[in-house]
Design a protein around this motif. Structure first.
Motif, PDB file in Angstrom:
ATOM      1  N   UNK A   1       0.843  -1.206   0.000  1.00 28.74           N
ATOM      2  CA  UNK A   1       0.000   0.000   0.000  1.00 28.74           C
ATOM      3  C   UNK A   1       0.875   1.251   0.000  1.00 28.74           C
ATOM      4  N   UNK A   2       2.026   1.154  -0.653  1.00 31.08           N
ATOM      5  CA  UNK A   2       2.977   2.250  -0.672  1.00 31.08           C
ATOM      6  C   UNK A   2       2.646   3.319  -1.692  1.00 31.08           C
ATOM      7  N   UNK A   3       3.681   4.015  -2.169  1.00 35.52           N
ATOM      8  CA  UNK A   3       3.484   5.193  -3.011  1.00 35.52           C
ATOM      9  C   UNK A   3       3.152   4.865  -4.461  1.00 35.52           C
ATOM     10  N   UNK A   4       3.347   3.611  -4.884  1.00 32.59           N
ATOM     11  CA  UNK A   4       3.053   3.259  -6.273  1.00 32.59           C
ATOM     12  C   UNK A   4       4.017   3.932  -7.242  1.00 32.59           C
ATOM     13  N   UNK A   5       3.729   3.788  -8.540  1.00 32.00           N
ATOM     14  CA  UNK A   5       4.577   4.451  -9.533  1.00 32.00           C
ATOM     15  C   UNK A   5       3.775   4.742 -10.791  1.00 32.00           C
ATOM     16  N   UNK A   6       4.279   5.652 -11.590  1.00 28.76           N
ATOM     17  CA  UNK A   6       3.607   6.041 -12.824  1.00 28.76           C
ATOM     18  C   UNK A   6       3.645   4.887 -13.830  1.00 28.76           C
ATOM     19  N   UNK A   7       2.507   4.528 -14.443  1.00 31.57           N
ATOM     20  CA  UNK A   7       2.480   3.407 -15.402  1.00 31.57           C
ATOM     21  C   UNK A   7       3.436   3.594 -16.581  1.00 31.57           C
TER      22      UNK A   7
END
Length: 402
Positions: free
Chosen positions: A336-342
């Motif tokens: 559930x972290x910051x994710x990233x741009x696809x």
């Protein structure tokens, strides 16, 4: 080695070698005529089962200590008196060669190394000039010689000779050479693949070293003064994880072994992050025996911690699951972290980014090589939305660590 263990270009190359081998075998098994003319002797072509039994010997055709075994079998297969196998440095194996024939063998091999054409000499009992043989390279017997090439490189020769050697044996020797070339070509591809895979694993190990070992040792050093019992346990977990991560045996491992290594890794990370990091597992018992590429889950968990939990404020949660779905074992790693741009993710997986997410590309590449392109990593992510990585592992896959 299974065909779907290799990348696409290697598969095409292997198919080419297979077609070549089958074509050579078809010639090998043909009737006793070449070019519409009968052969000069009663040579009987080999059966397919006989040729198949020789394939392991073809792979070691030019290895000293092993080439003799192939020479013995070629004497029987070709129905000749003697066979000699040479590499670029000299004779590596022979059978039926007398001591006084060694100079002739070397001369024939040296001449073969200098030409692209196979040699064929037919001995005549009496020549017009009164001599018993018109060829100074082989004064008493007929002979045939071929060059063997791998990827266009000449690697050696095979010579066969005998008092009754004819065009049938010469043609069979040429066919044998093509089969040997195919086997040696496949062996080179296999060795190249192994070297590539080992370099990829070395890349992952190098990534583990600076980002994990230093911090783990610092955490252990801190607990030595405040909680010696926990420090001792962490040392054991550190030893278990590094032993697994730097092992050299095998391309595949079980999901159970990979999860045990991840457990040690997570315990060390939890000691560092404290309550900020929570990792939960939901693993179905039947999934534990699934065979996966070695060191394929740990880089994904490390990625979730470094680029998920570590890059955000507050607590972070990582969930690892594994369950059966038809003919697949499905493993997921979600944070559930910051994710990233696809778009950035696509660049990483295409190898067009200098991102620190090299573990993603590495694991994706090895999954494709092991099972086929359809078993690539499935990654769902967006800025601020966390990341979900899914691995699909075919249960009916046959594995080889060769």
């Amino acid at each position: 080695m299974e065909l779907n263990d290799a990348p696409g270009d290697l598969v095409l190359a292997m198919i080419g070698f297979l077609v070549l081998g089958l074509a050579a075998t078809a010639v090998f098994l043909s009737v006793k005529k070449r070019g519409g003319r009968p052969t000069s002797n009663d040579f009987e072509p080999a059966t397919l089962s006989t040729i198949s039994s020789l394939l392991p010997y073809f792979r070691t055709a030019f290895e000293p200590g092993k080439a003799d075994r192939l020479a013995v079998r070629l004497v029987t297969l070709l129905q000749v008196d003697a066979v000699a196998i040479t590499d670029l440095g000299g004779i590596v194996g022979s059978h039926g060669v007398a001591a006084d024939e060694l100079d002739s063998v070397r001369a024939i091999a040296e001449r073969q190394l200098k030409t692209d054409r196979n040699q064929m000499h037919r001995h005549r009992e009496k020549q017009d000039n009164g001599s018993s043989c018109s060829d100074p390279y082989c004064p008493q017997k007929s002979y045939a010689a071929i060059g063997v090439r791998v990827e266009g490189r000449l690697v050696g020769t095979i010579c066969a000779w005998g008092t009754g050697l004819g065009t049938g044996q010469a043609g069979a020797l040429a066919d044998t050479g093509r089969l040997i070339e195919a086997q040696l070509g496949l062996l080179e591809l296999k060795q190249a693949r192994s070297q590539l895979e080992e370099s990829e694993l070395d890349s992952l190990r190098a990534q583990i070293s600076p980002h994990f070992i230093y911090n783990a040792l610092n955490v252990i050093a801190t607990f030595i003064l405040t909680d010696s019992i926990r420090a001792r346990k962490l040392v054991i977990e550190f030893a278990n994880f590094t032993r697994y991560s730097f092992r050299k045996a095998g391309r595949f491992t079980s999901l159970a072994d990979e999860l045990r290594a991840i457990e040690s890794y997570v315990l060390l990370q939890e000691a560092r992050y404290g309550s900020r990091l929570k990792v939960t597992l939901q693993i179905s018992p039947e999934s534990l025996s699934a065979r996966i590429p070695y060191l394929s889950l740990q880089p994904l968990v490390e990625n979730a911690i470094r680029h998920g939990v570590e890059s955000m404020e507050g607590d972070g949660h990582i969930q690892i699951t594994a369950h059966e779905k038809g003919a697949l074992t499905v493993v997921t790693i979600e944070d559930d972290g910051s994710g990233m741009d696809p778009d950035r993710l696509r660049a990483v997986l295409a190898g067009n980014s200098d991102s620190h997410h090299v573990g993603l590309l590495n694991v994706d590449t090895r999954m494709r090589r092991a099972f086929g392109d359809e078993f690539h990593l499935i990654i769902d992510t967006a800025p601020g939305e966390g990341t979900l990585i899914t691995l699909r592992i075919p249960k009916l896959q046959r594995y080889s660590d060769d």
